[in-house]
Design a protein around this motif. Structure first.
Motif, PDB file in Angstrom:
ATOM      1  N   TYR A 352      -9.455  23.282  -0.180  1.00 13.42           N
ATOM      2  CA  TYR A 352      -9.208  22.452  -1.367  1.00 13.42           C
ATOM      3  C   TYR A 352      -8.172  21.398  -1.006  1.00 13.42           C
ATOM      4  O   TYR A 352      -7.137  21.702  -0.410  1.00 13.42           O
ATOM      5  N   CYS A 353      -8.448  20.142  -1.340  1.00 14.72           N
ATOM      6  CA  CYS A 353      -7.505  19.049  -1.079  1.00 14.72           C
ATOM      7  C   CYS A 353      -7.485  18.119  -2.287  1.00 14.72           C
ATOM      8  O   CYS A 353      -8.554  17.697  -2.762  1.00 14.72           O
ATOM      9  N   ASN A 354      -6.297  17.781  -2.752  1.00 16.71           N
ATOM     10  CA  ASN A 354      -6.138  16.840  -3.848  1.00 16.71           C
ATOM     11  C   ASN A 354      -5.072  15.824  -3.461  1.00 16.71           C
ATOM     12  O   ASN A 354      -3.921  16.181  -3.196  1.00 16.71           O
ATOM     13  N   TYR A 355      -5.471  14.557  -3.391  1.00 12.87           N
ATOM     14  CA  TYR A 355      -4.544  13.474  -3.019  1.00 12.87           C
ATOM     15  C   TYR A 355      -4.489  12.469  -4.151  1.00 12.87           C
ATOM     16  O   TYR A 355      -5.502  11.858  -4.516  1.00 12.87           O
ATOM     17  N   ARG A 375     -10.360  14.001  -4.685  1.00 11.30           N
ATOM     18  CA  ARG A 375     -10.384  15.462  -4.590  1.00 11.30           C
ATOM     19  C   ARG A 375     -11.484  15.861  -3.617  1.00 11.30           C
ATOM     20  O   ARG A 375     -12.610  15.356  -3.699  1.00 11.30           O
ATOM     21  N   HIS A 376     -11.151  16.770  -2.715  1.00 12.94           N
ATOM     22  CA  HIS A 376     -12.047  17.161  -1.621  1.00 12.94           C
ATOM     23  C   HIS A 376     -12.140  18.683  -1.614  1.00 12.94           C
ATOM     24  O   HIS A 376     -11.157  19.371  -1.342  1.00 12.94           O
ATOM     25  N   ASN A 377     -13.330  19.226  -1.906  1.00 15.08           N
ATOM     26  CA  ASN A 377     -13.577  20.670  -1.828  1.00 15.08           C
ATOM     27  C   ASN A 377     -14.602  20.916  -0.728  1.00 15.08           C
ATOM     28  O   ASN A 377     -15.648  20.253  -0.699  1.00 15.08           O
ATOM     29  N   GLU A 378     -14.318  21.857   0.164  1.00 18.12           N
ATOM     30  CA  GLU A 378     -15.184  22.030   1.335  1.00 18.12           C
ATOM     31  C   GLU A 378     -15.372  23.505   1.667  1.00 18.12           C
ATOM     32  O   GLU A 378     -14.469  24.321   1.512  1.00 18.12           O
ATOM     33  N   LEU A 379     -16.585  23.818   2.134  1.00 15.61           N
ATOM     34  CA  LEU A 379     -16.897  25.140   2.659  1.00 15.61           C
ATOM     35  C   LEU A 379     -17.408  24.977   4.084  1.00 15.61           C
ATOM     36  O   LEU A 379     -18.338  24.202   4.334  1.00 15.61           O
ATOM     37  N   ARG A 380     -16.766  25.689   5.026  1.00 14.41           N
ATOM     38  CA  ARG A 380     -17.183  25.660   6.433  1.00 14.41           C
ATOM     39  C   ARG A 380     -17.600  27.068   6.848  1.00 14.41           C
ATOM     40  O   ARG A 380     -16.867  28.041   6.640  1.00 14.41           O
ATOM     41  N   VAL A 381     -18.779  27.150   7.449  1.00 17.91           N
ATOM     42  CA  VAL A 381     -19.278  28.413   7.989  1.00 17.91           C
ATOM     43  C   VAL A 381     -19.720  28.130   9.424  1.00 17.91           C
ATOM     44  O   VAL A 381     -20.550  27.239   9.648  1.00 17.91           O
ATOM     45  N   PHE A 382     -19.167  28.855  10.387  1.00 11.31           N
ATOM     46  CA  PHE A 382     -19.557  28.598  11.763  1.00 11.31           C
ATOM     47  C   PHE A 382     -19.423  29.864  12.605  1.00 11.31           C
ATOM     48  O   PHE A 382     -18.631  30.757  12.298  1.00 11.31           O
ATOM     49  N   ALA A 383     -20.236  29.929  13.655  1.00  9.08           N
ATOM     50  CA  ALA A 383     -20.250  31.081  14.554  1.00  9.08           C
ATOM     51  C   ALA A 383     -20.103  30.591  15.984  1.00  9.08           C
ATOM     52  O   ALA A 383     -20.725  29.591  16.377  1.00  9.08           O
ATOM     53  N   VAL A 400     -19.301  19.512   1.614  1.00 11.93           N
ATOM     54  CA  VAL A 400     -18.135  18.881   0.991  1.00 11.93           C
ATOM     55  C   VAL A 400     -18.524  18.294  -0.355  1.00 11.93           C
ATOM     56  O   VAL A 400     -19.576  17.647  -0.487  1.00 11.93           O
ATOM     57  N   ASP A 401     -17.672  18.503  -1.336  1.00 12.45           N
ATOM     58  CA  ASP A 401     -17.849  17.913  -2.663  1.00 12.45           C
ATOM     59  C   ASP A 401     -16.696  16.944  -2.900  1.00 12.45           C
ATOM     60  O   ASP A 401     -15.526  17.323  -2.788  1.00 12.45           O
ATOM     61  N   TYR A 402     -17.026  15.665  -3.218  1.00 14.57           N
ATOM     62  CA  TYR A 402     -16.008  14.629  -3.433  1.00 14.57           C
ATOM     63  C   TYR A 402     -15.961  14.238  -4.908  1.00 14.57           C
ATOM     64  O   TYR A 402     -17.000  14.110  -5.574  1.00 14.57           O
ATOM     65  N   GLU A 426     -16.177   8.564  -9.332  1.00 14.45           N
ATOM     66  CA  GLU A 426     -17.331   8.602  -8.441  1.00 14.45           C
ATOM     67  C   GLU A 426     -17.466  10.013  -7.876  1.00 14.45           C
ATOM     68  O   GLU A 426     -16.461  10.658  -7.543  1.00 14.45           O
ATOM     69  N   TYR A 427     -18.708  10.465  -7.754  1.00 10.55           N
ATOM     70  CA  TYR A 427     -18.979  11.812  -7.272  1.00 10.55           C
ATOM     71  C   TYR A 427     -19.966  11.756  -6.114  1.00 10.55           C
ATOM     72  O   TYR A 427     -20.875  10.915  -6.092  1.00 10.55           O
ATOM     73  N   ALA A 428     -19.772  12.664  -5.176  1.00  4.14           N
ATOM     74  CA  ALA A 428     -20.670  12.690  -4.017  1.00  4.14           C
ATOM     75  C   ALA A 428     -20.656  14.079  -3.394  1.00  4.14           C
ATOM     76  O   ALA A 428     -19.742  14.882  -3.618  1.00  4.14           O
ATOM     77  N   ARG A 429     -21.689  14.321  -2.580  1.00  5.68           N
ATOM     78  CA  ARG A 429     -21.823  15.600  -1.882  1.00  5.68           C
ATOM     79  C   ARG A 429     -22.305  15.317  -0.464  1.00  5.68           C
ATOM     80  O   ARG A 429     -23.166  14.465  -0.248  1.00  5.68           O
ATOM     81  N   GLU A 430     -21.732  16.031   0.498  1.00  7.13           N
ATOM     82  CA  GLU A 430     -22.127  15.862   1.897  1.00  7.13           C
ATOM     83  C   GLU A 430     -22.375  17.241   2.509  1.00  7.13           C
ATOM     84  O   GLU A 430     -21.519  18.127   2.431  1.00  7.13           O
TER      85      GLU A 430
END
Length: 783
Positions: A352-355, A375-383, A400-402, A426-430
């Motif tokens: 979670y990031c809020n600037y 505002r930046h919300n992110e989920l990372r899954v890696f192996a 990532v949700d912006y 503005e809203y976006a998803r990556e």
């Protein structure tokens, strides 16, 4: 068919027999004094030429034939450790290393394997040794990560006190900055004078200028990775420092022995005394900032770890009596790591990031607050999968949700003349799955290959304007508008981003490397200033503004001399950029609901050659780097209102052809170290008036050509003395005292040249941030 079956059975029997005679030897290498993991440690075995190298968390693993071995562990600055093992089963052993007495007071350039630059596949990588940062002379005596990076080839800033940094001609928003995996959108305090991250809280800093692994994306120019300390597992340790404008503290230790560790760090500034030494109207300004770091690591068992990270910062800077600028950052992350087997590790991280940033005005009858944020919300899954010691593969996904607030303006007093304005969010998803593979094909040839597929969606709710085809986008050419509901896709972009790095070892001490990477950037910092300013704002790619795309190709030659005492390298690069965001002449950017009418699409290229020489051993150490580079842009539109310099190539704002940096550290005796830096850089492009003319009895300045002039060149000399009071490496309580002198010969380096109309003439003025030598002293107590 029968023959094939028998052959297959024989091969299976042989493979099984061979595998039964090979076992794994693994472990973790840590500092005996504080329990911190040591990356880049070489683990060698008698009778064989192969060895292992510890990763960023100090871990290593290798498969060897069944036998007895003498194990030798080597790390720069530490005593060599040797012991015997009888490898007749899978073994795990943790190794603790002690500092070498003769290395105590010397400057260490790197904390990695000495020939890392030859053996590693990647190129264009800068790794900072945290102990060395304290010896670099800096302004106000405050250790600064970004200032240290600018001593490396290909890394610059636009001027004294400018926020952010530029890599190979890139813009400040084209750098992905991560702190323990969390994004940092504001990299500077005091509007650019100091780095926003407390270096005392960090265990390592790595900057990728090229060959960026497929795990990372979203920016065109570089990746800056910073990792905080994990916390001392043995006992409570820390440091307290007091400087000219800041004080800071770091504490780390165990909460529950062998289970839970913590690290907390804080820094607070009191720069008003220094500000008041400047002439009016600057002496009426006020400034303040603080930053906090925290980490708690819970070792659930030998195979599972839970880590909580946090970072918070606040800045305020008041100019004279009428304007206050502020910025706030809050980031949190929770990461779960699980060792499924000796060859497979799985990680899940939520971020979670809020600037928030903005401006307050206090002028009578014009009181206001202007606020923007992201505002930046992110989920990372890696192996991470390591089937063999020569192969390492990582596969994962980022989502990532912006949410971006371009601007909110409101009056602060009922008598204020300011009108309330609120631009829609503005809203976006990556979403970006990726795979990255490191493969040492032979001792001389290795490859890192990967691919990232990024998908980006601009989402509602939002009202989007349509414009007449065959015309320049203006408010007059709007033909319609379409309203999109919440989470409805407005525009989607995406594509594959291949990455490739190759290494070919010519000899044991020399190598040739080649890298290629494609990057996409969906976030854009909208600014009409050269450096980052508090009124800039972020914008997502949408129906009218496509993502920026960059393809970079690099080639390098690396050679070490005298048992890795000297490292030399030459790297050349070429970067092709599509969909650069440029601005129309006279663009109105702030609080513009039709911002796309002020932006134009450009193409760009950047190319250069970087040379570096480093001396890593002995009482005298240092580096010399030189870069020749160019960064150009071009807007070739059919519409006259969008033309820049008549469609010709022009230097970008960050085009600085010549950059030279010399850094020297001399260990004297009794814990004293003398350091000096000299930097030189070409003046950055500027736009001067071409002519003036009279209109309705007034003199009008005509700026018809962009960035075809340059401000004068920049150069500066700094010096410092550092005293380390330790008598032995085992001494836990000691002081370090630093005395630094910034800008020794008091050069008034110009930050900008600007022009104002005075009666019927035009007068030019030079703005210099520092025009005198700046002495500073800092004291740190370690325990």
């Amino acid at each position: 068919m029968r023959t094939a079956l028998i052959s297959g059975l024989l091969l299976l029997v042989v493979f099984t027999a061979i595998s039964q005679n090979r076992f794994s030897f693994s472990g973790t290498v840590t500092d005996a004094a504080n329990g911190q993991p040591i990356p880049g440690v070489g683990v060698f075995f008698s009778g064989i030429t192969r060895g292992a190298l510890t990763d960023s968390s100090g871990k290593f693993s290798i498969y060897l034939p069944k036998s007895g071995y003498v194990v030798t562990v080597r790390a720069l600055g530490y005593k060599i450790e040797s012991f015997n093992i009888n490898l007749n089963q899978n073994l795990t052993r943790d190794i603790k290393l002690n500092l070498r007495v003769d290395e105590l007071a010397e400057v260490e350039v790197k904390a990695t394997k000495e020939d890392r630059n030859i053996k590693e596949t990647q190129m264009g990588v800068v790794k900072l040794e945290m102990k060395n940062l304290k010896k670099i002379p800096v302004v106000f005596g405050e250790t600064d990560i970004i200032k240290a990076l600018t001593l490396q080839p290909g890394i610059t800033t636009v001027g004294e006190g400018a926020g952010g940094f530029n890599v190979r001609g890139g813009r400040v928003d084209q750098n992905l900055v991560l702190l323990d995996g969390m994004p940092i959108y504001n990299t500077s305090h005091l509007l650019g004078f100091l780095s926003s991250i407390n270096s005392d809280a960090l265990s390592g800093v790595t900057l990728y200028k090229g060959g960026i692994p497929a795990q990372y994306g979203g920016r065109l120019s570089s990746l800056l990775e910073m990792n905080t300390k994990s916390g001392n597992a043995e006992k409570l340790t820390g440091s307290v420092g007091v400087g000219l404008i800041t004080s800071k503290v770091v504490l780390e230790g165990p909460i529950l022995k062998d289970k839970i560790t913590f690290m907390v760090a804080g820094r607070i500034a009191y720069p008003n005394f220094m500000i008041n030494q400047f002439p009016e109207p600057t002496d009426k300004s006020k400034a303040f900032f603080y930053d906090l770091n925290g980490k708690v690591q819970y070792k659930i068992n030998a195979k599972n770890i839970l880590t909580f990270n946090s970072y918070r910062s606040f800045d305020s800077f008041k100019f004279a009596d009428d304007t206050l600028y502020y910025a706030k950052t809050q980031t949190l992350s929770l990461q779960y790591s699980s060792l499924i087997s000796k060859t497979l590790t799985v990680n899940v991280q939520g971020i979670y990031c809020n600037y928030d940033f903005g401006t307050q005005g206090f002028r009578k009858d014009y009181e206001f607050t202007l606020n923007s944020g992201i505002r930046h919300n992110e989920l990372r899954v890696f192996a991470l999968y390591t089937p063999k010691e020569q192969i390492k593969a990582e596969i994962g996904m980022n989502a990532v949700d912006y949410s971006i607030s371009p601007g909110n303006l409101k009056p602060d007093m009922s008598t204020s003349s300011i009108i309330n304005l609120d631009l829609p969010k503005e809203y976006a998803r990556e979403i970006s799955p990726y795979i990255n593979i490191d493969w040492s094909i032979t001792p001389k040839i290795s490859v890192q290959a990967g691919a990232r597929y990024s998908t980006f969606q601009n989402l509602g709710p939002k009202e989007v304007f349509d414009y007449a085809e065959g015309q320049s986008r203006t408010t007059q050419s709007i033909t319609d508008s379409v309203s999109y509901a919440k989470n409805q896709v407005i525009k989607q972009y995406g594509g594959i981003e291949p990455r490739l790095s190759l290494r070919f070892a010519i000899t044991k001490s020399s190598a040739i490397k080649l890298s290629y990477n494609r990057m996409r950037q969906y976030l854009h910092l909208i600014s009409n200033t050269t450096a980052i300013s508090p009124v800039d704002f972020w914008k997502v790619s949408d129906k009218h503004i496509p993502p920026q795309i960059a393809d970079q190709l690099s080639l390098g030659i690396f050679k070490n001399f005298k048992d890795n005492t000297y490292e030399t390298s030459i790297e050349a690069y070429y970067k092709d950029i599509q969909n650069l965001v440029e601005y129309k002449n006279g663009a109105r950017l702030y609080f513009n609901p039709t911002i796309e009418t002020e932006l134009v699409k450009a193409i760009g290229n950047a190319f250069g050659i970087e040379g570096s020489i480093q001396k890593n051993k002995g009482r005298l150490k240092g580096s010399l780097s030189y870069t020749y580079s160019r960064t150009l842009a071009k807007v070739n539109s059919d519409y006259p209102t969008e033309q820049i310099n008549k469609g010709q190539w022009f230097p970008s704002t960050f085009d600085k052809p010549h950059n030279l940096a010399i850094s020297i550290q001399q260990f004297i005796s009794n814990g004293w170290t003398f350091s000096t830096n000299f930097v030189y850089a070409s003046g950055r492009p500027a736009t001067y008036p071409d002519r003036t003319y009279r209109l309705l009895g007034k003199t009008v300045i005509d700026y018809s050509a962009r960035n075809l002039d340059r401000i004068p060149d920049y150069h500066r000399l700094d010096m410092s003395l550092l005293k380390d009071t330790r008598k032995t490496p085992e001494q836990k309580k000691y002081y370090t005292i630093s005395l630094s002198f910034y800008n020794i010969y008091g050069r008034r380096n110009p930050y900008s040249i600007y022009f104002v109309r005075y009666n019927n003439s035009i007068r030019s003025y030079r703005l210099s941030v520092f025009g005198n030598i700046i002495p500073a002293v800092a004291v740190t107590y370690n325990f």
